[in-house]
Design an enzyme around this catalytic site. Structure first.
Site, PDB file in Angstrom:
ATOM      1  N   GLY A   1      43.995 115.522 -34.168  1.00 41.61           N
ATOM      2  CA  GLY A   1      45.293 115.651 -33.784  1.00 41.61           C
ATOM      3  C   GLY A   1      45.843 117.365 -33.976  1.00 41.61           C
ATOM      4  O   GLY A   1      44.794 118.080 -33.603  1.00 41.61           O
TER       5      GLY A   1
ATOM      6  N   ASN B   1      49.754 119.915 -43.369  1.00 43.81           N
ATOM      7  CA  ASN B   1      50.001 119.384 -41.985  1.00 43.81           C
ATOM      8  C   ASN B   1      49.636 117.932 -41.975  1.00 43.81           C
ATOM      9  O   ASN B   1      50.534 117.163 -41.232  1.00 43.81           O
ATOM     10  CB  ASN B   1      48.605 119.857 -41.014  1.00 43.81           C
TER      11      ASN B   1
ATOM     12  N   GLN C   1      63.715 106.800 -37.534  1.00 41.51           N
ATOM     13  CA  GLN C   1      62.743 107.569 -38.259  1.00 41.51           C
ATOM     14  C   GLN C   1      63.477 108.399 -39.487  1.00 41.51           C
ATOM     15  O   GLN C   1      63.383 109.311 -39.640  1.00 41.51           O
ATOM     16  CB  GLN C   1      62.001 108.733 -37.336  1.00 41.51           C
TER      17      GLN C   1
ATOM     18  N   TYR D   1      60.823 109.471 -41.811  1.00 36.46           N
ATOM     19  CA  TYR D   1      60.155 110.699 -41.374  1.00 36.46           C
ATOM     20  C   TYR D   1      60.871 111.998 -40.958  1.00 36.46           C
ATOM     21  O   TYR D   1      60.628 113.065 -41.615  1.00 36.46           O
ATOM     22  CB  TYR D   1      59.348 110.538 -39.917  1.00 36.46           C
TER      23      TYR D   1
ATOM     24  N   TYR E   1      57.405 117.107 -29.226  1.00 35.12           N
ATOM     25  CA  TYR E   1      56.258 116.191 -28.739  1.00 35.12           C
ATOM     26  C   TYR E   1      54.963 116.533 -28.366  1.00 35.12           C
ATOM     27  O   TYR E   1      54.763 117.157 -27.300  1.00 35.12           O
ATOM     28  CB  TYR E   1      57.220 114.907 -27.911  1.00 35.12           C
ATOM     29  N   ILE E   2      53.907 116.273 -29.145  1.00 35.78           N
ATOM     30  CA  ILE E   2      52.453 116.848 -28.729  1.00 35.78           C
ATOM     31  C   ILE E   2      51.854 115.847 -28.399  1.00 35.78           C
ATOM     32  O   ILE E   2      51.880 114.573 -29.154  1.00 35.78           O
ATOM     33  CB  ILE E   2      52.142 117.722 -29.991  1.00 35.78           C
TER      34      ILE E   2
HETATM   35  N1  CAA Z   1      66.871 105.906 -28.686  1.00 36.02           N
HETATM   36  C1  CAA Z   1      67.680 104.817 -28.537  1.00 36.02           C
HETATM   37  N2  CAA Z   1      67.271 103.469 -28.538  1.00 36.02           N
HETATM   38  C2  CAA Z   1      66.041 103.243 -29.146  1.00 36.02           C
HETATM   39  C3  CAA Z   1      65.195 104.118 -29.059  1.00 36.02           C
HETATM   40  C4  CAA Z   1      65.580 105.419 -29.080  1.00 36.02           C
HETATM   41  N3  CAA Z   1      64.824 106.648 -29.432  1.00 36.02           N
HETATM   42  N4  CAA Z   1      63.805 103.796 -29.470  1.00 36.02           N
HETATM   43  C5  CAA Z   1      64.035 102.137 -29.291  1.00 36.02           C
HETATM   44  N5  CAA Z   1      65.434 102.245 -29.133  1.00 36.02           N
HETATM   45  C6  CAA Z   1      65.938 100.787 -28.890  1.00 36.02           C
HETATM   46  C7  CAA Z   1      65.019  99.943 -27.936  1.00 36.02           C
HETATM   47  O1  CAA Z   1      65.357 100.215 -26.798  1.00 36.02           O
HETATM   48  C8  CAA Z   1      65.556  98.564 -28.218  1.00 36.02           C
HETATM   49  O2  CAA Z   1      66.865  98.421 -27.846  1.00 36.02           O
HETATM   50  P1  CAA Z   1      67.507  96.930 -27.463  1.00 36.02           P
HETATM   51  O3  CAA Z   1      67.635  96.145 -28.644  1.00 36.02           O
HETATM   52  O4  CAA Z   1      68.605  97.049 -26.791  1.00 36.02           O
HETATM   53  O5  CAA Z   1      66.433  96.254 -26.571  1.00 36.02           O
HETATM   54  C9  CAA Z   1      65.837  98.687 -29.727  1.00 36.02           C
HETATM   55  O6  CAA Z   1      66.227 100.065 -29.977  1.00 36.02           O
HETATM   56  C10 CAA Z   1      64.776  98.311 -30.543  1.00 36.02           C
HETATM   57  O7  CAA Z   1      65.019  97.349 -31.509  1.00 36.02           O
HETATM   58  P2  CAA Z   1      63.865  96.364 -32.173  1.00 36.02           P
HETATM   59  O8  CAA Z   1      64.782  95.899 -33.059  1.00 36.02           O
HETATM   60  O9  CAA Z   1      63.236  95.772 -31.223  1.00 36.02           O
HETATM   61  O10 CAA Z   1      62.990  97.564 -32.771  1.00 36.02           O
HETATM   62  P3  CAA Z   1      61.436  97.289 -33.446  1.00 36.02           P
HETATM   63  O11 CAA Z   1      61.611  96.749 -34.687  1.00 36.02           O
HETATM   64  O12 CAA Z   1      60.646  96.487 -32.474  1.00 36.02           O
HETATM   65  O13 CAA Z   1      61.123  98.844 -33.393  1.00 36.02           O
HETATM   66  C11 CAA Z   1      60.544 101.035 -32.489  1.00 36.02           C
HETATM   67  C12 CAA Z   1      60.773  99.364 -32.395  1.00 36.02           C
HETATM   68  C13 CAA Z   1      59.313 101.011 -33.806  1.00 36.02           C
HETATM   69  C14 CAA Z   1      61.815 101.629 -33.241  1.00 36.02           C
HETATM   70  C15 CAA Z   1      59.972 101.497 -31.452  1.00 36.02           C
HETATM   71  O14 CAA Z   1      61.042 101.358 -30.354  1.00 36.02           O
HETATM   72  C16 CAA Z   1      59.505 102.951 -31.224  1.00 36.02           C
HETATM   73  O15 CAA Z   1      58.290 103.279 -31.696  1.00 36.02           O
HETATM   74  N6  CAA Z   1      60.365 103.802 -30.758  1.00 36.02           N
HETATM   75  C17 CAA Z   1      60.181 105.283 -30.838  1.00 36.02           C
HETATM   76  C18 CAA Z   1      60.390 106.087 -32.004  1.00 36.02           C
HETATM   77  C19 CAA Z   1      59.895 107.377 -31.841  1.00 36.02           C
HETATM   78  O16 CAA Z   1      60.365 108.212 -31.078  1.00 36.02           O
HETATM   79  N7  CAA Z   1      59.101 107.999 -32.911  1.00 36.02           N
HETATM   80  C20 CAA Z   1      58.612 109.256 -32.956  1.00 36.02           C
HETATM   81  C21 CAA Z   1      57.141 109.240 -33.103  1.00 36.02           C
HETATM   82  S1  CAA Z   1      56.147 110.723 -32.763  1.00 36.02           S
HETATM   83  C22 CAA Z   1      56.446 111.445 -33.910  1.00 36.02           C
HETATM   84  O17 CAA Z   1      56.802 111.433 -35.116  1.00 36.02           O
HETATM   85  C23 CAA Z   1      55.820 113.079 -33.991  1.00 36.02           C
HETATM   86  C24 CAA Z   1      56.816 114.202 -34.097  1.00 36.02           C
HETATM   87  O18 CAA Z   1      57.057 114.810 -34.987  1.00 36.02           O
HETATM   88  C25 CAA Z   1      57.718 114.404 -32.905  1.00 36.02           C
END
Ligand code: CAA
Length: 240
Positions: free
Chosen positions: A13, A82, A144, A147, A179-180
């Protein structure tokens, strides 16, 4: 003599791009990794960069790993903290294990990485500490809490280290990537990822090399008066 750089999580990465860029800039580079032996072997075969295995969450393992790097390459002049993980979950579902795993790796891991190299940098009156934080430490992120807490914590670490290191010729700075295009971001469910990309004014994910170039600048002599700073590289997604 070439300066020595350590990049934790440096075989995949953003870390792999940083290791490769620093090598191209003339540093002797060591890349640490926690577990993925295959990725590390492939990385060494492709780049010629030595890899060292330890878990940054473990202080004794970090100290021993850093001693092994210094025995192989010499004293570390540049340290890039990192290594990081995600254990995303909405807060009401986040377990204490998910909280602690991320805190131990991403936040305590920075302490464990910098603390062993700090005395040597003070003695030699030169050092560069570069911590890879995140846009999500600046703005927070749904799912997060763990995180974002660590990435916000990184900013407190570098601002404090900067004040302690300044008189000893040591700088400490953070980079907040947006976001990369890495495995970590590609692991986000596609529908959610598409929404995230739509919210980035640049209209695309960043490339790991775009973060690596920021690191190369902070590591250089040209950046000697930058200390305690945060560089945001996020395609205009968020401003502080
Ligand atoms: N904003 C608002 N709502 C969100 C959301 C967000 N960013 N992400 C998920 N949701 C919502 C979904 O749409 C869903 O809504 P509904 O219940 O109305 O359908 C709900 O949250 C998900 O609820 P669940 O109980 O089903 O969630 P889950 O236990 O299945 O978990 C999750 C899902 C793991 C949170 C998944 O949605 C996910 O991975 N989301 C992304 C989180 C994210 O952006 N992480 C960043 C990673 S990249 C990184 O970290 C690198 C960096 O430094 C930039």
């Amino acid at each position: 003599m070439a300066r020595v750089a350590l990049v934790t999580g440096g075989t995949r990465g953003i870390g792999a791009a940083i290791s490769t860029k620093l090598k191209a800039e003339g540093y002797e580079v060591a890349a640490s990794f926690a577990g993925n032996e295959d990725a590390a072997a492939t990385f060494t075969a492709e780049t010629g960069i030595q890899t060292f295995k330890w878990n940054v969450a473990d202080y004794d393992a970090s100290t021993a790993g850093i001693a092994a790097v210094e025995a192989a390459l010499g004293p570390i002049d540049v340290v890039v903290a990192n290594a990081g993980i995600t254990r995303d979950a909405p807060f009401h579902k986040m377990t204490p294990e998910q909280w602690h795993e991320v805190i131990d790796t991403n936040l305590t891991g920075v302490f464990n990485t910098v603390h062993p190299v700090w005395p040597g940098m003070r003695e030699r009156k030169f050092g560069r500490v570069i911590v890879i934080s995140s846009i999500n430490g600046q703005k927070g992120q749904f799912a997060q809490v763990n995180y974002a807490a660590t990435k916000a914590g990184d900013l407190g670490i570098v601002k404090s280290l900067a004040q302690e290191g300044a008189r000893a010729g040591i700088t400490a700075n953070a980079i907040c990537p947006g976001y990369i295009a890495t495995e970590m971001v590609m692991a986000i469910p596609e529908e959610i990822r598409n929404k995230i990309v739509a919210g980035i004014p640049a209209g695309r994910l960043g490339e790991p090399e775009e973060i690596a170039r920021c690191v190369a600048f902070l590591a250089s002599d040209d950046a000697g008066f930058m200390n305690g700073s945060t560089i945001s590289a996020n395609g205009a997604q968020f401003f502080v």
